[in-house]
Design an enzyme around this catalytic site. Structure first.
Site, PDB file in Angstrom:
ATOM      1  N   GLY A  13     -53.419 -13.085  20.957  1.00  0.00           N
ATOM      2  CA  GLY A  13     -53.326 -11.815  21.875  1.00  0.00           C
ATOM      3  C   GLY A  13     -54.762 -11.209  21.869  1.00  0.00           C
ATOM      4  O   GLY A  13     -54.788  -9.748  22.230  1.00  0.00           O
ATOM      5  N   GLY A  17     -55.707  -5.377  25.542  1.00  0.00           N
ATOM      6  CA  GLY A  17     -55.336  -4.378  24.738  1.00  0.00           C
ATOM      7  C   GLY A  17     -56.053  -4.104  23.467  1.00  0.00           C
ATOM      8  O   GLY A  17     -57.307  -4.326  23.181  1.00  0.00           O
ATOM      9  N   GLY A  19     -55.860  -6.520  20.683  1.00  0.00           N
ATOM     10  CA  GLY A  19     -56.193  -7.567  20.495  1.00  0.00           C
ATOM     11  C   GLY A  19     -58.041  -7.670  20.990  1.00  0.00           C
ATOM     12  O   GLY A  19     -58.920  -8.192  20.089  1.00  0.00           O
ATOM     13  N   SER A 137     -45.382  -2.095  14.336  1.00  0.00           N
ATOM     14  CA  SER A 137     -45.202  -0.919  15.192  1.00  0.00           C
ATOM     15  C   SER A 137     -44.194   0.148  14.509  1.00  0.00           C
ATOM     16  O   SER A 137     -43.709  -0.015  13.569  1.00  0.00           O
ATOM     17  CB  SER A 137     -44.286  -1.410  16.303  1.00  0.00           C
ATOM     18  OG  SER A 137     -43.829  -0.434  17.150  1.00  0.00           O
ATOM     19  N   TYR A 150     -36.802  -5.107  19.868  1.00  0.00           N
ATOM     20  CA  TYR A 150     -38.060  -5.152  19.639  1.00  0.00           C
ATOM     21  C   TYR A 150     -38.388  -4.503  18.179  1.00  0.00           C
ATOM     22  O   TYR A 150     -39.169  -5.055  17.509  1.00  0.00           O
ATOM     23  CB  TYR A 150     -38.659  -4.348  20.717  1.00  0.00           C
ATOM     24  CG  TYR A 150     -40.177  -4.128  20.319  1.00  0.00           C
ATOM     25  CD1 TYR A 150     -41.126  -5.120  20.896  1.00  0.00           C
ATOM     26  CD2 TYR A 150     -40.666  -2.803  19.900  1.00  0.00           C
ATOM     27  CE1 TYR A 150     -42.276  -4.930  20.661  1.00  0.00           C
ATOM     28  CE2 TYR A 150     -41.767  -2.653  19.846  1.00  0.00           C
ATOM     29  CZ  TYR A 150     -42.997  -3.773  20.068  1.00  0.00           C
ATOM     30  OH  TYR A 150     -44.252  -3.456  19.945  1.00  0.00           O
TER      31      TYR A 150
HETATM   32  N1  LIG Z   1     -49.315  -0.544  22.990  1.00  0.00           N
HETATM   33  C1  LIG Z   1     -48.331  -0.060  22.250  1.00  0.00           C
HETATM   34  O1  LIG Z   1     -48.008   0.991  22.424  1.00  0.00           O
HETATM   35  C2  LIG Z   1     -48.007  -0.897  20.897  1.00  0.00           C
HETATM   36  C3  LIG Z   1     -47.391   0.061  19.886  1.00  0.00           C
HETATM   37  C4  LIG Z   1     -47.045  -0.821  18.801  1.00  0.00           C
HETATM   38  C5  LIG Z   1     -47.103  -2.388  18.731  1.00  0.00           C
HETATM   39  N2  LIG Z   1     -47.591  -2.850  19.767  1.00  0.00           N
HETATM   40  C6  LIG Z   1     -48.030  -4.333  19.384  1.00  0.00           C
HETATM   41  O2  LIG Z   1     -49.382  -4.642  19.536  1.00  0.00           O
HETATM   42  C7  LIG Z   1     -49.452  -5.909  19.984  1.00  0.00           C
HETATM   43  C8  LIG Z   1     -50.559  -5.982  21.107  1.00  0.00           C
HETATM   44  O3  LIG Z   1     -50.156  -5.412  22.140  1.00  0.00           O
HETATM   45  P1  LIG Z   1     -50.926  -4.607  23.334  1.00  0.00           P
HETATM   46  O4  LIG Z   1     -50.233  -3.074  23.322  1.00  0.00           O
HETATM   47  O5  LIG Z   1     -52.518  -4.609  22.954  1.00  0.00           O
HETATM   48  O6  LIG Z   1     -50.626  -5.325  24.635  1.00  0.00           O
HETATM   49  P2  LIG Z   1     -51.238  -6.141  25.717  1.00  0.00           P
HETATM   50  O7  LIG Z   1     -52.473  -5.368  26.165  1.00  0.00           O
HETATM   51  O8  LIG Z   1     -50.211  -6.567  26.676  1.00  0.00           O
HETATM   52  O9  LIG Z   1     -51.536  -7.384  24.845  1.00  0.00           O
HETATM   53  C9  LIG Z   1     -50.920  -8.398  24.588  1.00  0.00           C
HETATM   54  C10 LIG Z   1     -51.785  -9.889  24.033  1.00  0.00           C
HETATM   55  O10 LIG Z   1     -50.746 -10.554  23.586  1.00  0.00           O
HETATM   56  C11 LIG Z   1     -50.908 -11.916  24.421  1.00  0.00           C
HETATM   57  N3  LIG Z   1     -49.345 -12.415  24.290  1.00  0.00           N
HETATM   58  C12 LIG Z   1     -48.393 -11.908  24.736  1.00  0.00           C
HETATM   59  N4  LIG Z   1     -47.487 -12.894  24.395  1.00  0.00           N
HETATM   60  C13 LIG Z   1     -48.048 -13.755  24.003  1.00  0.00           C
HETATM   61  C14 LIG Z   1     -47.566 -15.258  23.507  1.00  0.00           C
HETATM   62  N5  LIG Z   1     -46.262 -15.389  23.472  1.00  0.00           N
HETATM   63  N6  LIG Z   1     -48.459 -15.942  22.985  1.00  0.00           N
HETATM   64  C15 LIG Z   1     -49.862 -15.787  22.990  1.00  0.00           C
HETATM   65  N7  LIG Z   1     -50.314 -14.784  23.353  1.00  0.00           N
HETATM   66  C16 LIG Z   1     -49.340 -13.594  23.856  1.00  0.00           C
HETATM   67  C17 LIG Z   1     -51.257 -11.393  25.821  1.00  0.00           C
HETATM   68  O11 LIG Z   1     -51.642 -12.210  26.661  1.00  0.00           O
HETATM   69  P3  LIG Z   1     -50.945 -13.083  27.652  1.00  0.00           P
HETATM   70  O12 LIG Z   1     -50.030 -12.314  28.299  1.00  0.00           O
HETATM   71  O13 LIG Z   1     -51.603 -13.684  28.593  1.00  0.00           O
HETATM   72  O14 LIG Z   1     -50.236 -14.175  26.709  1.00  0.00           O
HETATM   73  C18 LIG Z   1     -52.308 -10.114  25.320  1.00  0.00           C
HETATM   74  O15 LIG Z   1     -53.301 -10.703  25.214  1.00  0.00           O
HETATM   75  C19 LIG Z   1     -48.125  -6.527  20.278  1.00  0.00           C
HETATM   76  O16 LIG Z   1     -47.472  -7.218  19.241  1.00  0.00           O
HETATM   77  C20 LIG Z   1     -47.234  -5.196  20.418  1.00  0.00           C
HETATM   78  O17 LIG Z   1     -45.920  -5.335  20.161  1.00  0.00           O
HETATM   79  C21 LIG Z   1     -48.277  -2.361  20.784  1.00  0.00           C
END
Ligand SMILES: NC(=O)c1ccc[n+]([C@@H]2O[C@H](COP(=O)([O-])OP(=O)(O)OC[C@H]3O[C@@H](n4cnc5c(N)ncnc54)[C@H](OP(=O)(O)O)[C@@H]3O)[C@@H](O)[C@H]2O)c1
Length: 243
Positions: A13, A17, A19, A137, A150
């Site tokens: 990922g 975001g 990552g 999270s 989730y």
């Molecule tokens: N943003 C928040 O408020 C928040 C809070 C707590 C935890 N999180 C966690 O933070 C992590 C990163 O999320 P983010 O907020 O940075 O969101 P994001 O910007 O949507 O990034 C998610 C990343 O994961 C990739 N991804 C999703 N499903 C995948 C899969 N099956 N295989 C490989 N890559 C995959 C996406 O690329 P593709 O879609 O192209 O695969 C993207 O690069 C997640 O685990 C999320 O649960 C987020």
């Protein structure tokens, strides 16, 4: 010299975001980074934005053949891994009563099964003394309407590092979780604005976090600055799960 000079990191990922923000920081600290994501165009754009010392490998963490291909690419390239940021995850939110088997299987398939095999399949390439970081999270410890499935996936993530801390101790591999609060990334897009406003209203710091505020912590947990830290869940949440 950078805090991660000469290290090899894999970030799932890494195309968006937190990552992507972490990949930029890791490279700035001297690491070589492999990033993954399912969408080729986003991955290509991320590789371009990072600029150097980066390889993009398209793949879905819930697909075991994709994980094998990722690690074959790392093996053929740098040959080993020092840091794994198993960060890829999805968020789909349904209240009890509306939960479908597909929602459950998809969310657990990516966030739990996918993360587990991301780590397990990396281990043969891992150098002793390395660092594993998972993205959890605040949902792992908070009740939030519609977040049932989730949140359960993130509680599982937190549980994994307790076990791995003991199982990997002889290899001096540390395992930790970063648990973000609400961070301004594309994953929030499906949530209505009112829902986000309600979440933010409950944050002691009264705002969302930025991806880079996770990235700096991911550098800390990857580097020797955290050499005596393993098995923890480090909340980066503006205080929301702490009060
Ligand atoms: N943003 C928040 O408020 C928040 C809070 C707590 C935890 N999180 C966690 O933070 C992590 C990163 O999320 P983010 O907020 O940075 O969101 P994001 O910007 O949507 O990034 C998610 C990343 O994961 C990739 N991804 C999703 N499903 C995948 C899969 N099956 N295989 C490989 N890559 C995959 C996406 O690329 P593709 O879609 O192209 O695969 C993207 O690069 C997640 O685990 C999320 O649960 C987020």
């Amino acid at each position: 010299m950078g805090k991660l000079q000469g290290k090899v990191a894999v970030i799932t990922g890494g195309s968006s975001g937190m990552g992507l923000a972490t990949a930029k920081r890791y490279v700035a600290e001297g690491a070589y980074v492999y990033i993954t994501g399912r969408r080729q165009a986003e991955l290509d754009a991320a590789v371009k934005a990072i600029g150097s010392n980066v390889t993009g490998v398209r793949g879905d963490i819930s697909n075991l053949a994709d994980l094998d291909r990722l690690y074959e690419t790392v093996k053929a390239g740098k040959g080993h891994i020092d840091i794994l940021f198993a960060n890829a995850g999805i968020g789909e939110f349904l209240p009890i009563g509306a939960i479908t088997p597909e929602h459950f299987d998809q969310t657990f398939g990516v966030n739990v099964r996918g993360t587990l095999f991301t780590v397990q399949k990396a281990l043969p390439l891992f150098r002793d003394g390395g660092s594993i970081i998972l993205t959890g999270s605040i949902a792992s410890v908070k009740g939030i309407p519609a977040f049932g499935v989730y949140s359960a996936t993130k509680a599982a993530i937190r549980s994994f590092v307790r076990t791995w801390t003991l199982e990997l101790k002889d290899r001096k591999i540390r395992s930790n979780v970063i648990s973000p609060g609400t961070i301004d990334t594309p994953i929030l897009a499906p949530l209505p604005k009112e829902a986000i406003a309600q979440i933010v209203a409950g944050v002691p710091m009264a705002r969302m976090g930025e991806s880079d505020e996770i990235a700096t912590v991911a550098v800390f947990l990857a580097s020797d600055d955290s050499s005596f830290i393993t098995g923890i869940e480090l909340f980066v949440d503006g205080g929301v799960a702490q009060v």
